[in-house]
Design a protein around this motif. Sequence first.
Motif, mmCIF file in Angstrom:
data_model
loop_
_atom_site.group_PDB
_atom_site.id
_atom_site.type_symbol
_atom_site.label_atom_id
_atom_site.label_comp_id
_atom_site.label_asym_id
_atom_site.label_seq_id
_atom_site.Cartn_x
_atom_site.Cartn_y
_atom_site.Cartn_z
ATOM 1 N N ASP A 142 36.456 30.882 45.021
ATOM 2 C CA ASP A 142 35.303 31.377 45.779
ATOM 3 C C ASP A 142 34.731 32.644 45.155
ATOM 4 O OD1 ASP A 142 37.600 32.857 46.373
ATOM 5 O OD2 ASP A 142 37.184 32.995 48.516
ATOM 6 N N ILE A 143 35.627 33.567 44.798
ATOM 7 C CA ILE A 143 35.143 34.853 44.284
ATOM 8 C C ILE A 143 36.152 35.470 43.328
ATOM 9 C CG2 ILE A 143 35.946 35.985 46.434
ATOM 10 C CD1 ILE A 143 33.593 38.011 45.910
ATOM 11 N N ASP A 177 37.002 39.016 41.816
ATOM 12 C CA ASP A 177 36.717 40.429 42.052
ATOM 13 C C ASP A 177 37.331 41.230 40.891
ATOM 14 O OD1 ASP A 177 36.053 42.804 43.362
ATOM 15 O OD2 ASP A 177 37.785 42.747 44.671
ATOM 16 N N THR A 235 31.291 32.837 42.928
ATOM 17 C CA THR A 235 30.747 34.194 42.804
ATOM 18 C C THR A 235 31.686 35.056 41.972
ATOM 19 O OG1 THR A 235 31.850 35.068 44.781
ATOM 20 C CG2 THR A 235 29.710 34.056 45.126
ATOM 21 N N ASP A 236 31.133 36.064 41.363
ATOM 22 C CA ASP A 236 31.978 37.075 40.744
ATOM 23 C C ASP A 236 31.307 38.431 40.804
ATOM 24 O OD1 ASP A 236 30.194 36.613 38.525
ATOM 25 O OD2 ASP A 236 31.672 37.652 37.291
ATOM 26 N N LYS A 237 32.172 39.454 40.766
ATOM 27 C CA LYS A 237 31.714 40.853 40.857
ATOM 28 C C LYS A 237 32.055 41.529 39.550
ATOM 29 C CE LYS A 237 33.160 41.672 45.570
ATOM 30 N NZ LYS A 237 34.091 42.451 46.389
ATOM 31 N N ILE A 288 33.952 32.339 52.472
ATOM 32 C CA ILE A 288 34.565 33.624 52.117
ATOM 33 C C ILE A 288 34.707 34.471 53.381
ATOM 34 C CG2 ILE A 288 34.283 35.697 50.701
ATOM 35 C CD1 ILE A 288 32.522 33.929 48.816
#
Length: 167
Positions: free
Chosen positions: A92-93, A95, A121-123, A150
């Motif tokens: 999902d993500i 980080d 998603t990514d940050k 999320i």
Amino acid sequence: MIYSRAEIDAAVARLASDITRDYRRKNPLLLGVLKGSFIFLADLVRRLDFPLEVDFVRLSSYARGTQSSGRVRVVQGLRVPVRGRHVLVVEDIVDTGLTLAFLLAYLGRKKPASLKVCALTDKPSRSKTPVPIDYRGLTVPDKFIVGYGIDFDNKYRNLPDICCLED
Ligand code: IMP
Ligand code: MG
């Protein structure tokens, strides 16, 4: 709101077409990371019109509040053999990347034929360790996000859009 359901849909469609191009004849194992990937994976596989299998792993990152500690544990491991399989991890993500780095090391020891990552998603601003994201959906700012699977403290997974927790 950070990304609307329409923007998420478009990103999922783009990822599905890239994955189709690369995996159409490989009978891949799509490995969802619980729990956050469940909605993304469900939408993604319905856009993949070729033979594939789905399984899940569940990880715990000993997170307190909104910070990942980086100390990761496998809560529910693989149920199917991955040796010789084409494995695509669905997250999902990403980080700090610490969770994914741990998971890739764990899976790599099981000798899959190939091992790649699809992250909704990514940050990038928070990255602490370089992790390869082969299929990248949406970039998010350095904020705590929720929705579309999320969570914060197991809540808000049911929001159809990707939102900032502060909203
Ligand atoms: P990482 O190890 O720092 O890359 O964090 C990975 C995990 O932390 C993700 O799979 C999520 O479960 C959780 N996480 C990181 N950032 C967020 C966020 O903004 N919202 C919700 N969960 C997050
Ligand atoms: Mg996760």
